[in-house]
Design a protein around this motif. Structure first.
Motif, PDB file in Angstrom:
ATOM      1  N   ALA A 154      21.185 -58.753  -9.006  1.00  0.00           N
ATOM      2  CA  ALA A 154      20.316 -58.509 -10.163  1.00  0.00           C
ATOM      3  C   ALA A 154      19.548 -59.746 -10.600  1.00  0.00           C
ATOM      4  CB  ALA A 154      21.152 -57.975 -11.325  1.00  0.00           C
ATOM      5  N   ASP A 199      31.744 -56.759  -3.784  1.00  0.00           N
ATOM      6  CA  ASP A 199      31.130 -57.622  -4.799  1.00  0.00           C
ATOM      7  C   ASP A 199      31.550 -59.080  -4.647  1.00  0.00           C
ATOM      8  OD1 ASP A 199      29.857 -55.433  -5.845  1.00  0.00           O
ATOM      9  OD2 ASP A 199      31.319 -55.111  -7.461  1.00  0.00           O
ATOM     10  N   GLU A 218      18.451 -48.950  -3.749  1.00  0.00           N
ATOM     11  CA  GLU A 218      19.252 -49.486  -4.846  1.00  0.00           C
ATOM     12  C   GLU A 218      20.021 -50.705  -4.379  1.00  0.00           C
ATOM     13  OE1 GLU A 218      22.734 -48.042  -8.006  1.00  0.00           O
ATOM     14  OE2 GLU A 218      21.784 -46.598  -6.642  1.00  0.00           O
ATOM     15  N   PRO A 269      22.940 -53.789  -5.364  1.00  0.00           N
ATOM     16  CA  PRO A 269      24.122 -53.943  -6.210  1.00  0.00           C
ATOM     17  C   PRO A 269      23.887 -54.947  -7.339  1.00  0.00           C
ATOM     18  CG  PRO A 269      24.424 -55.121  -4.158  1.00  0.00           C
ATOM     19  CD  PRO A 269      23.145 -54.360  -4.018  1.00  0.00           C
ATOM     20  N   PRO A 270      24.733 -54.905  -8.369  1.00  0.00           N
ATOM     21  CA  PRO A 270      24.566 -55.813  -9.513  1.00  0.00           C
ATOM     22  C   PRO A 270      24.568 -57.293  -9.128  1.00  0.00           C
ATOM     23  CG  PRO A 270      26.123 -54.069 -10.042  1.00  0.00           C
ATOM     24  CD  PRO A 270      25.823 -53.925  -8.585  1.00  0.00           C
ATOM     25  N   ALA A 271      25.265 -57.656  -8.046  1.00  0.00           N
ATOM     26  CA  ALA A 271      25.320 -59.066  -7.642  1.00  0.00           C
ATOM     27  C   ALA A 271      23.944 -59.633  -7.346  1.00  0.00           C
ATOM     28  CB  ALA A 271      26.229 -59.218  -6.415  1.00  0.00           C
TER      29      ALA A 271
END
Length: 487
Positions: free
Chosen positions: A111, A83, A105, A107-109
């Protein structure tokens, strides 16, 4: 079809119905690739930079070709990045969107970024305007370095560097549109992406990507018509280990036109094992993210184990002393830092004018940080990195690489790394980090020291032995020496 991207893949026009890319069971012809990439290029528009979630999939290759078509720099992202590293790359490169495979999918980074799914079945406009408006000096890729001495730096690679390197390799390797390349390299790095995907496309040939490398997969493709194999030393080591019990693998390698290793030095021991089992020699080339390719053993040259060949066409290469004085000797012993100059070089580190200025000499040579010697016939032998592999002991400059190769020839050694540590008498003493072939009966320091002294010279023998279960390596198989502690 008018063309895929004329400045970068001029051979593609004539290859419309030929296979271009194959990942597992999925494939695209040149005509299908042009349509799929053209459709994605139209969705990119005039974005400043685009991120590419670089999984080993057909979508990654289509995404990068689409970015080139649109004249927009692509930033390949390593799906295994943590991250913190990913956040740094995104903050530094500021992409306007991310290209990814549908359903994958993220990663949140990522988003906060607009996501554009790459449809490999799309049949949009074949051409996008970017290839006409983008100049040779305009950025094609921003590839982030491994960040061994701080946060990763984004090397801005211009379009001319891609064409220069790929054409120089075509000359060195007699690479044509008839070649079929097989590899299982990651696509976030220049080895797998530029050489392994854009290289075949520029020639009008094809690439078969294994998704995940295995000796069995390489053998299957080579026995089914592939002519070239690209790999890193870890892959060739696995091949060397598998060869004694796998006649199909030996047959496949024996029939290949070219076996190429890069990204790190291939141990001489593995060279010899592969040659003995197949009758074919692996050739090595030398490059970096910032320079793409600098040297290679030529297809029509001597495939000498332990060397990276001669400078490629258009590449100026020199060795220099610590003070920058050029080394004229080609005696195979005088160690100096490699500096290179040519159209294959990157233009800058993104947002890092200080680092860019420090990387170049006043006369335009890039300081590689790699240490090497030159043989009388011009062949280059890399002996290690200046920061981690140059050991100054007893008044000698010693490269760790040649000691590692010697250690790997000892039957009691499975893996080896060599570093230096402070010594009050010698300045630095040589430390051997060894993974023994038999953990229950590891070789002694005296045995290894005598072994090295007999092959190289007494001053190159290790003075300290440290035994390990495994050596720390990165995704490309390079040993991470900074993770080896002398405590």
């Amino acid at each position: 079809m008018s063309s895929l991207f004329p400045a970068l893949a001029p051979a593609a026009t004539a290859a419309a119905d030929r296979p271009a890319l194959r990942f597992g069971e999925r494939s695209l012809t040149y005509a299908e690739l042009a349509a799929a990439a053209g459709g994605t290029a139209g969705r990119i528009g005039a974005a400043g930079r685009v991120a590419v979630w670089a999984t080993p999939a057909l979508e990654t290759a289509v995404a990068v070709v689409a970015a080139l078509l649109a004249g927009v720099p692509a930033v390949p992202l390593n799906p295994k990045s943590g991250d913190k590293e990913l956040a740094h790359i995104l903050s530094d490169s500021e992409p306007s969107l991310v290209l990814a495979a549908p359903g994958g999918e993220l990663p949140p980074a990522l988003a906060g970024l607009e996501r554009v799914d790459v449809d490999v079945d799309a049949r949009g406009p074949v051409r996008a305007p970017g290839d006409d408006r983008a100049g040779a000096g305009d950025p094609a890729l921003v590839v982030y370095t491994s960040g061994t001495t701080g946060p990763p730096k984004g090397a801005v690679i211009p379009r001319r560097a891609l064409t220069t390197t790929l054409d120089a390799l075509a000359d060195a390797w007699a690479w044509t549109g008839d070649d079929v390349l097989v590899h299982g390299l990651p696509l976030f790095h220049v080895h797998g992406l530029v050489l392994g995907v854009l290289g075949p496309l520029r020639r009008g040939g094809s690439v078969r990507h294994l998704g995940r490398f295995s000796p069995e997969g390489a053998a299957r493709e080579l026995n089914a018509g592939a002519t070239m194999l690209f790999g890193v030393p870890t892959m060739y080591h696995r091949i060397a280990e598998a060869l004694p019990g796998d006649p199909e693998l030996a047959k496949a390698l024996a029939g290949a036109r070219l076996l190429v290793s890069g990204s790190a030095a291939l141990p001489v021991h593995d060279h010899e094992r592969i040659a003995a089992a197949t009758g074919r020699r692996v050739i090595e080339r030398y490059g970096m993210t910032e320079t793409l390719m600098n040297t290679s053993v030529r297809a029509d040259g001597e495939p000498r184990a332990g060397t990276v060949g001669v400078p490629l066409p258009g590449v100026e290469l020199r060795l220099v002393e610590d003070d920058g004085t050029p080394i004229a000797e080609t005696d195979g012993e005088s160690v100096g830092e490699i500096q290179v100059r040519g159209a294959n070089l990157f233009t800058e580190y993104l947002n890092r004018p200080d680092a860019t200025a420090a990387a170049f000499t006043g006369d335009g040579f890039f300081r590689t940080g790699d240490m090497a010697v030159r043989d009388p016939d011009g062949y280059v032998r890399i002996v290690g990195r200046k920061a981690t592999d140059l050991i100054k002991s007893g008044g000698y400059k010693i490269g760790a690489g040649e000691i590692e190769n010697a250690l790997l020839e000892h039957p009691g050694v499975r893996e080896a790394a060599v570093t230096g540590e402070p010594d009050p008498d010698l300045g630095e003493r040589i430390v051997a980090w060894i993974v023994p072939a038999d953990p229950a009966a590891p070789p002694s320091l005296d045995a290894l020291a005598d072994h090295v002294a007999g092959r190289l010279a007494p001053h190159k023998r290790p003075r300290v032995l440290r035994l390990l279960d495994t050596l720390p390596r990165n995704d490309m198989g390079k040993i991470m020496k900074r993770a080896l502690s002398h405590d």
